[in-house]
Enzyme design. Structure first.
Site, PDB file in Angstrom:
ATOM      1  N   GLY A 122       7.897  38.403  12.054  1.00 54.77           N
ATOM      2  CA  GLY A 122       7.995  38.568  10.602  1.00 54.77           C
ATOM      3  C   GLY A 122       9.435  38.990  10.392  1.00 54.77           C
ATOM      4  CG  ASP A 123      11.546  38.680   6.645  1.00 51.43           C
ATOM      5  OD1 ASP A 123      10.526  39.401   6.650  1.00 51.43           O
ATOM      6  OD2 ASP A 123      12.159  38.384   5.606  1.00 51.43           O
ATOM      7  CG  ASN A 154      11.471  38.523  13.573  1.00 55.50           C
ATOM      8  OD1 ASN A 154      10.505  38.872  14.226  1.00 55.50           O
ATOM      9  ND2 ASN A 154      11.491  37.387  12.885  1.00 55.50           N
ATOM     10  CE1 TYR A 158       4.995  31.889   5.569  1.00 58.20           C
ATOM     11  CE2 TYR A 158       5.005  30.045   4.038  1.00 58.20           C
ATOM     12  CZ  TYR A 158       5.683  30.953   4.812  1.00 58.20           C
ATOM     13  OH  TYR A 158       7.043  30.935   4.833  1.00 58.20           O
ATOM     14  CE1 TYR A 191      11.818  31.659  -3.894  1.00 53.83           C
ATOM     15  CE2 TYR A 191      13.167  29.703  -3.569  1.00 53.83           C
ATOM     16  CZ  TYR A 191      12.172  30.371  -4.251  1.00 53.83           C
ATOM     17  OH  TYR A 191      11.531  29.747  -5.296  1.00 53.83           O
ATOM     18  NE  ARG A 192      10.678  31.656   5.306  1.00 53.48           N
ATOM     19  CZ  ARG A 192      11.984  31.864   5.469  1.00 53.48           C
ATOM     20  NH1 ARG A 192      12.823  31.550   4.496  1.00 53.48           N
ATOM     21  NH2 ARG A 192      12.466  32.365   6.592  1.00 53.48           N
ATOM     22  N   GLY A 200      18.896  34.693  11.393  1.00 57.63           N
ATOM     23  CA  GLY A 200      19.344  35.563  10.302  1.00 57.63           C
ATOM     24  C   GLY A 200      18.785  36.968  10.443  1.00 57.63           C
ATOM     25  CG  ASP A 201      14.669  37.364  10.613  1.00 53.76           C
ATOM     26  OD1 ASP A 201      15.068  37.205   9.442  1.00 53.76           O
ATOM     27  OD2 ASP A 201      13.648  36.824  11.067  1.00 53.76           O
TER      28      ASP A 201
END
Ligand code: AMP
Length: 292
Positions: A13-14, A17, A85, A151-152, A242-243
């Protein structure tokens, strides 16, 4: 994750992480995850996983009858990802209900609070107002607020809803770690320079724009700077790049490094992560690779 047709299960999960990579690189910082899980075996395994990574689980709340959300990542030949998801009824949606004043008082002014666009999407809609009240209180107490723009679109019911929440995040943040890819669909910013100019409309001290293998553009106290990234030749999986960047960047800045030094360290960690499948690189390998 789907890997050559095989399913592999792991915990990710961002924000998790980012916390993992922050803690691995900066052991001196007490790194706590705020989330809600269930009472089932899978939830217990997740808590055990957090313990293994030396994360503080004091604020991992246990919902009496809900459990973890599920998601699946498929990666194409170039390492690009797509998501599915199953998280509409997860315990984490209820997180804000667990955040009372005791918690707010347990945090210190020198602490930082980090959340992402996915955190905002996931919490129950009717608890978002309370979430911003808590952030206001923490800000008043002196904590720095850090926002990762992940952003998802599919996690939001419509663009307007997301846009409003992102505007709140920008209005509260002291530091943001965005990408053009995230903010373009919401605010129409077409490149890192436009993104920084847009974010300057808000009172954000530190803006660090990530752009894959291209230069990172930072703006700290109004000073704009480009930081070169050395492209990785063989990208296996960009999940968590990115995380990892965010976690290590925040750790480096908290330990007194300059923006440029922090970007270098963060980019090195992200460069290691994209050469592996999955969000979390095995501990020993990661530690060896970032020192190499
Ligand atoms: P992204 O979320 O794709 O913008 O990537 C976040 C960070 O990961 C970037 O700022 C880089 O530090 C690193 N990164 C991503 N892709 C690459 C690449 N192809 N080569 C080297 N570093 C990368």
């Amino acid at each position: 994750m789907l890997d050559n047709g095989d399913l592999r299960q792991s915990f990710a999960g961002d924000v998790y992480n980012s916390a993992v990579y922050l803690k691995r690189c900066f052991k001196q910082f007490d790194t706590a995850l705020f989330t809600a899980v269930g009472n089932d075996k899978l939830s217990q395994r997740m808590i055990a996983r957090l313990d293994e990574e030396n994360l503080n689980t004091e604020f991992v709340f246990k919902h009496p009858d809900k459990t973890l959300g599920l998601y699946m990542i498929e990666t194409d030949e170039s390492g690009e990802r797509s998501f599915s998801y199953w998280r509409n009824d997860s315990a984490a949606r209820k997180l804000v209900n667990f955040l009372d004043d005791t918690l707010v008082n347990a945090l210190n002014p020198e602490d930082v609070m980090f959340f992402s666009g996915i955190s905002l999407a996931v919490i129950d809609e009717d608890t978002r107002e309370r979430f911003w009240e808590i952030i206001d209180t923490l800000k008043d107490r002196g904590l720095k607020i850090i926002f990762d723009s992940n952003y998802r679109p599919r996690l939001w019911s419509c663009v307007q809803e997301a846009k409003y929440q992102y505007e709140q995040a920008l209005a509260h943040a002291d530091m943001i770690l965005p990408s053009v890819e995230d903010l373009q669909p919401l605010f129409g910013v077409g490149n890192p320079e436009e993104l920084v100019a847009f974010c300057r409309l808000y009172d954000i001290e530190e803006i660090v724009v990530k752009d894959g293998p291209n230069s990172v553009l930072s703006s700290y106290q109004g000073q704009q700077q480009y930081h070169q990234i050395i492209p990785v030749e063989k990208v296996i999986d960009t999940t968590s790049a990115g995380d990892a960047f965010n976690g290590v960047y925040v750790g480096a800045r908290l330990s007194g490094k300059s923006v440029d030094e922090a970007v270098k360290q963060a980019a090195c960690a992200a460069g290691v992560v994209i050469q592996f499948a999955g969000a979390i690189v095995p501990y020993d390998h990661f530690m060896k690779a970032i020192k190499a």
